[in-house]
Design a protein around this motif. Sequence first.
Motif, PDB file in Angstrom:
ATOM      1  N   ALA A 138       3.965   6.741   7.130  1.00  0.00           N
ATOM      2  CA  ALA A 138       3.433   7.564   8.217  1.00  0.00           C
ATOM      3  C   ALA A 138       1.945   7.821   8.024  1.00  0.00           C
ATOM      4  O   ALA A 138       1.160   7.765   8.989  1.00  0.00           O
ATOM      5  CB  ALA A 138       4.192   8.886   8.287  1.00  0.00           C
ATOM      6  N   PHE A 139       1.527   8.078   6.796  1.00  0.00           N
ATOM      7  CA  PHE A 139       0.108   8.310   6.497  1.00  0.00           C
ATOM      8  C   PHE A 139      -0.723   7.076   6.834  1.00  0.00           C
ATOM      9  O   PHE A 139      -1.797   7.183   7.445  1.00  0.00           O
ATOM     10  CB  PHE A 139      -0.058   8.672   5.026  1.00  0.00           C
ATOM     11  CG  PHE A 139      -1.469   9.014   4.624  1.00  0.00           C
ATOM     12  CD1 PHE A 139      -1.932  10.314   4.710  1.00  0.00           C
ATOM     13  CD2 PHE A 139      -2.334   8.025   4.172  1.00  0.00           C
ATOM     14  CE1 PHE A 139      -3.246  10.632   4.345  1.00  0.00           C
ATOM     15  CE2 PHE A 139      -3.641   8.323   3.804  1.00  0.00           C
ATOM     16  CZ  PHE A 139      -4.096   9.634   3.894  1.00  0.00           C
ATOM     17  N   LEU A 140      -0.242   5.908   6.445  1.00  0.00           N
ATOM     18  CA  LEU A 140      -0.962   4.663   6.735  1.00  0.00           C
ATOM     19  C   LEU A 140      -1.155   4.465   8.229  1.00  0.00           C
ATOM     20  O   LEU A 140      -2.207   4.005   8.684  1.00  0.00           O
ATOM     21  CB  LEU A 140      -0.195   3.474   6.147  1.00  0.00           C
ATOM     22  CG  LEU A 140      -0.357   3.242   4.651  1.00  0.00           C
ATOM     23  CD1 LEU A 140       0.815   2.457   4.094  1.00  0.00           C
ATOM     24  CD2 LEU A 140      -1.668   2.524   4.365  1.00  0.00           C
ATOM     25  N   ASN A 141      -0.139   4.806   9.002  1.00  0.00           N
ATOM     26  CA  ASN A 141      -0.189   4.599  10.450  1.00  0.00           C
ATOM     27  C   ASN A 141      -0.938   5.704  11.195  1.00  0.00           C
ATOM     28  O   ASN A 141      -1.546   5.444  12.234  1.00  0.00           O
ATOM     29  CB  ASN A 141       1.234   4.471  10.989  1.00  0.00           C
ATOM     30  CG  ASN A 141       1.921   3.196  10.514  1.00  0.00           C
ATOM     31  OD1 ASN A 141       1.294   2.167  10.334  1.00  0.00           O
ATOM     32  ND2 ASN A 141       3.222   3.272  10.271  1.00  0.00           N
ATOM     33  N   THR A 200      -5.058  -6.410  11.028  1.00  0.00           N
ATOM     34  CA  THR A 200      -4.724  -7.196  12.215  1.00  0.00           C
ATOM     35  C   THR A 200      -3.615  -8.199  11.904  1.00  0.00           C
ATOM     36  O   THR A 200      -3.043  -8.796  12.812  1.00  0.00           O
ATOM     37  CB  THR A 200      -5.953  -7.947  12.761  1.00  0.00           C
ATOM     38  OG1 THR A 200      -6.397  -8.913  11.794  1.00  0.00           O
ATOM     39  CG2 THR A 200      -7.092  -6.977  13.068  1.00  0.00           C
ATOM     40  N   ARG A 201      -3.326  -8.391  10.602  1.00  0.00           N
ATOM     41  CA  ARG A 201      -2.283  -9.340  10.202  1.00  0.00           C
ATOM     42  C   ARG A 201      -1.090  -8.668   9.545  1.00  0.00           C
ATOM     43  O   ARG A 201      -0.105  -9.327   9.249  1.00  0.00           O
ATOM     44  CB  ARG A 201      -2.845 -10.389   9.229  1.00  0.00           C
ATOM     45  CG  ARG A 201      -3.758 -11.373   9.905  1.00  0.00           C
ATOM     46  CD  ARG A 201      -4.110 -12.540   9.013  1.00  0.00           C
ATOM     47  NE  ARG A 201      -5.147 -13.277   9.680  1.00  0.00           N
ATOM     48  CZ  ARG A 201      -6.445 -13.040   9.532  1.00  0.00           C
ATOM     49  NH1 ARG A 201      -6.849 -12.117   8.693  1.00  0.00           N
ATOM     50  NH2 ARG A 201      -7.335 -13.729  10.210  1.00  0.00           N
ATOM     51  N   LEU A 202      -1.191  -7.399   9.240  1.00  0.00           N
ATOM     52  CA  LEU A 202      -0.063  -6.733   8.599  1.00  0.00           C
ATOM     53  C   LEU A 202       0.019  -5.281   9.030  1.00  0.00           C
ATOM     54  O   LEU A 202      -0.940  -4.707   9.546  1.00  0.00           O
ATOM     55  CB  LEU A 202      -0.155  -6.839   7.071  1.00  0.00           C
ATOM     56  CG  LEU A 202      -1.328  -6.164   6.341  1.00  0.00           C
ATOM     57  CD1 LEU A 202      -1.036  -4.694   6.050  1.00  0.00           C
ATOM     58  CD2 LEU A 202      -1.606  -6.880   5.029  1.00  0.00           C
ATOM     59  N   GLY A 203       1.178  -4.693   8.835  1.00  0.00           N
ATOM     60  CA  GLY A 203       1.393  -3.286   9.137  1.00  0.00           C
ATOM     61  C   GLY A 203       2.536  -2.784   8.285  1.00  0.00           C
ATOM     62  O   GLY A 203       3.111  -3.531   7.484  1.00  0.00           O
ATOM     63  N   TRP A 204       2.889  -1.508   8.447  1.00  0.00           N
ATOM     64  CA  TRP A 204       3.866  -0.890   7.565  1.00  0.00           C
ATOM     65  C   TRP A 204       4.978  -0.208   8.349  1.00  0.00           C
ATOM     66  O   TRP A 204       4.738   0.450   9.361  1.00  0.00           O
ATOM     67  CB  TRP A 204       3.183   0.123   6.648  1.00  0.00           C
ATOM     68  CG  TRP A 204       2.222  -0.550   5.722  1.00  0.00           C
ATOM     69  CD1 TRP A 204       2.521  -1.156   4.530  1.00  0.00           C
ATOM     70  CD2 TRP A 204       0.816  -0.738   5.907  1.00  0.00           C
ATOM     71  NE1 TRP A 204       1.394  -1.698   3.965  1.00  0.00           N
ATOM     72  CE2 TRP A 204       0.325  -1.458   4.789  1.00  0.00           C
ATOM     73  CE3 TRP A 204      -0.088  -0.362   6.905  1.00  0.00           C
ATOM     74  CZ2 TRP A 204      -1.004  -1.796   4.647  1.00  0.00           C
ATOM     75  CZ3 TRP A 204      -1.419  -0.714   6.768  1.00  0.00           C
ATOM     76  CH2 TRP A 204      -1.866  -1.424   5.648  1.00  0.00           C
ATOM     77  N   SER A 205       6.198  -0.355   7.851  1.00  0.00           N
ATOM     78  CA  SER A 205       7.364   0.286   8.442  1.00  0.00           C
ATOM     79  C   SER A 205       8.456   0.354   7.378  1.00  0.00           C
ATOM     80  O   SER A 205       8.577  -0.560   6.554  1.00  0.00           O
ATOM     81  CB  SER A 205       7.870  -0.506   9.647  1.00  0.00           C
ATOM     82  OG  SER A 205       9.105   0.004  10.099  1.00  0.00           O
ATOM     83  N   ALA A 206       9.224   1.430   7.379  1.00  0.00           N
ATOM     84  CA  ALA A 206      10.307   1.575   6.403  1.00  0.00           C
ATOM     85  C   ALA A 206      11.636   1.052   6.920  1.00  0.00           C
ATOM     86  O   ALA A 206      12.536   0.736   6.135  1.00  0.00           O
ATOM     87  CB  ALA A 206      10.455   3.044   6.007  1.00  0.00           C
ATOM     88  N   GLU A 207      11.778   0.953   8.233  1.00  0.00           N
ATOM     89  CA  GLU A 207      13.081   0.633   8.830  1.00  0.00           C
ATOM     90  C   GLU A 207      13.409  -0.858   8.732  1.00  0.00           C
ATOM     91  O   GLU A 207      12.569  -1.705   8.984  1.00  0.00           O
ATOM     92  CB  GLU A 207      13.096   1.038  10.309  1.00  0.00           C
ATOM     93  CG  GLU A 207      12.579   2.435  10.587  1.00  0.00           C
ATOM     94  CD  GLU A 207      13.346   3.529   9.860  1.00  0.00           C
ATOM     95  OE1 GLU A 207      14.556   3.345   9.603  1.00  0.00           O
ATOM     96  OE2 GLU A 207      12.727   4.559   9.537  1.00  0.00           O
ATOM     97  N   ALA A 219       0.795  -1.226   0.000  1.00  0.00           N
ATOM     98  CA  ALA A 219       0.000   0.000   0.000  1.00  0.00           C
ATOM     99  C   ALA A 219       0.832   1.283   0.000  1.00  0.00           C
ATOM    100  O   ALA A 219       0.390   2.284  -0.562  1.00  0.00           O
ATOM    101  CB  ALA A 219      -0.967   0.002   1.189  1.00  0.00           C
ATOM    102  N   PRO A 220       2.031   1.332   0.610  1.00  0.00           N
ATOM    103  CA  PRO A 220       2.800   2.573   0.553  1.00  0.00           C
ATOM    104  C   PRO A 220       3.045   3.094  -0.861  1.00  0.00           C
ATOM    105  O   PRO A 220       3.078   4.308  -1.070  1.00  0.00           O
ATOM    106  CB  PRO A 220       4.110   2.209   1.254  1.00  0.00           C
ATOM    107  CG  PRO A 220       3.709   1.180   2.255  1.00  0.00           C
ATOM    108  CD  PRO A 220       2.666   0.366   1.537  1.00  0.00           C
ATOM    109  N   ALA A 221       3.205   2.193  -1.826  1.00  0.00           N
ATOM    110  CA  ALA A 221       3.396   2.642  -3.209  1.00  0.00           C
ATOM    111  C   ALA A 221       2.144   3.343  -3.716  1.00  0.00           C
ATOM    112  O   ALA A 221       2.208   4.394  -4.372  1.00  0.00           O
ATOM    113  CB  ALA A 221       3.745   1.454  -4.103  1.00  0.00           C
ATOM    114  N   LEU A 222       0.981   2.775  -3.402  1.00  0.00           N
ATOM    115  CA  LEU A 222      -0.297   3.381  -3.800  1.00  0.00           C
ATOM    116  C   LEU A 222      -0.526   4.712  -3.100  1.00  0.00           C
ATOM    117  O   LEU A 222      -0.923   5.700  -3.719  1.00  0.00           O
ATOM    118  CB  LEU A 222      -1.455   2.431  -3.456  1.00  0.00           C
ATOM    119  CG  LEU A 222      -1.610   1.159  -4.275  1.00  0.00           C
ATOM    120  CD1 LEU A 222      -2.606   0.243  -3.602  1.00  0.00           C
ATOM    121  CD2 LEU A 222      -2.080   1.511  -5.681  1.00  0.00           C
ATOM    122  N   ILE A 223      -0.288   4.719  -1.798  1.00  0.00           N
ATOM    123  CA  ILE A 223      -0.522   5.923  -0.999  1.00  0.00           C
ATOM    124  C   ILE A 223       0.380   7.063  -1.467  1.00  0.00           C
ATOM    125  O   ILE A 223      -0.056   8.212  -1.593  1.00  0.00           O
ATOM    126  CB  ILE A 223      -0.294   5.638   0.499  1.00  0.00           C
ATOM    127  CG1 ILE A 223      -1.320   4.619   1.024  1.00  0.00           C
ATOM    128  CG2 ILE A 223      -0.345   6.922   1.309  1.00  0.00           C
ATOM    129  CD1 ILE A 223      -2.750   5.092   1.044  1.00  0.00           C
TER     130      ILE A 223
END
Length: 330
Positions: free
Chosen positions: A240-243, A281-288, A38-42
């Motif tokens: 950051a937007f997703l979170n 509930t099964r996934l999340g986003w982080s760049a680090e 999703a970060p690519a889409l966002i």
Amino acid sequence: MIRTVLLAASLSALTLAASAFAADKPLRIGYVFAMANAPALIADKEGFYKQEGLDVDLKALGDGPVIQQALAAGELDVAYVGTPPVYQWYSRGLKSTILAKVNYGQAAVMVSDKSPITTLQDLKGKKLAGVKKGSGMDVLLRGYVLKDKAGLNPDQDLNIIDMPPGNMNAALERGIVDAAFSWEPFVSQAELRGTARVLFDVNQALPQYPWYVVIALPKTLQERPDDVVKLLRAHRKAVAFLNEHPDEANRIIADAFRLEPVQGPGGTTISPEQIVARARTRLGWSAELKPADLAFIQRLMNDSKALGFMDVDMSPAQLVDTSYLEKASH
């Protein structure tokens, strides 16, 4: 001496000219069409690429091996892809560099809600829907889920059927397969519809295991280093937007994946946004990329070698470079 200086100056000028020419062209970005990316889409929908002054050509593709083929053919500059195809192709000569993490979690083994299967060991002798052999998800399935957790030989103890994830839920409902190894949003769609249940959630067994990463070709890093930093700055903004704006992000994701409402077992209508919320509930986003992430990537590398998908030993240090991500934090 003068000739040498003139030659060096000419080569330098040619390099600068090539870099300027490359920078005038859109940065070609490919990504596996999965909710976890999703970060690519966002970054595209929210204008984060444009905020960084970056012109991009964003392409959704089916799986990691397809993306690696596009990179090898010179059709992409950067990609959002699962780690196993990156290091497998690296071992064969396509020297991509991992720059950042995209997400953690996403995968689960599902069975029909009417299935008598209650453990991974019960999959012995059964038909399981999986994805292309040698892809990232296939390495995770064969190496971790089946060999490590179930004690099964993936080539002998069950029949793994290559199938698009979008077809797996229907195959489960019709009894074409006994189980499916899939990812979001497909897992949550089936679960909320009441037609399937989760037999094994990888993210519970391996909390926050990393999956998709941002990679670039050496040519891209050499010719367009500033654009790579801009890309990663946009990537950070998208994460950051997703979170920080989950409801708005869920709407964007639901629309991008054209999710349809599903009917729950009680006749209630479950909205596309609710499907995305369940998937979170099964996934999340982080760049680090953290030490634990690199340890998991090493585990995948070991599994790929043991499964015969590559014939050399490798370590994450060979292809991970977080210096561009660090520059993107400033």
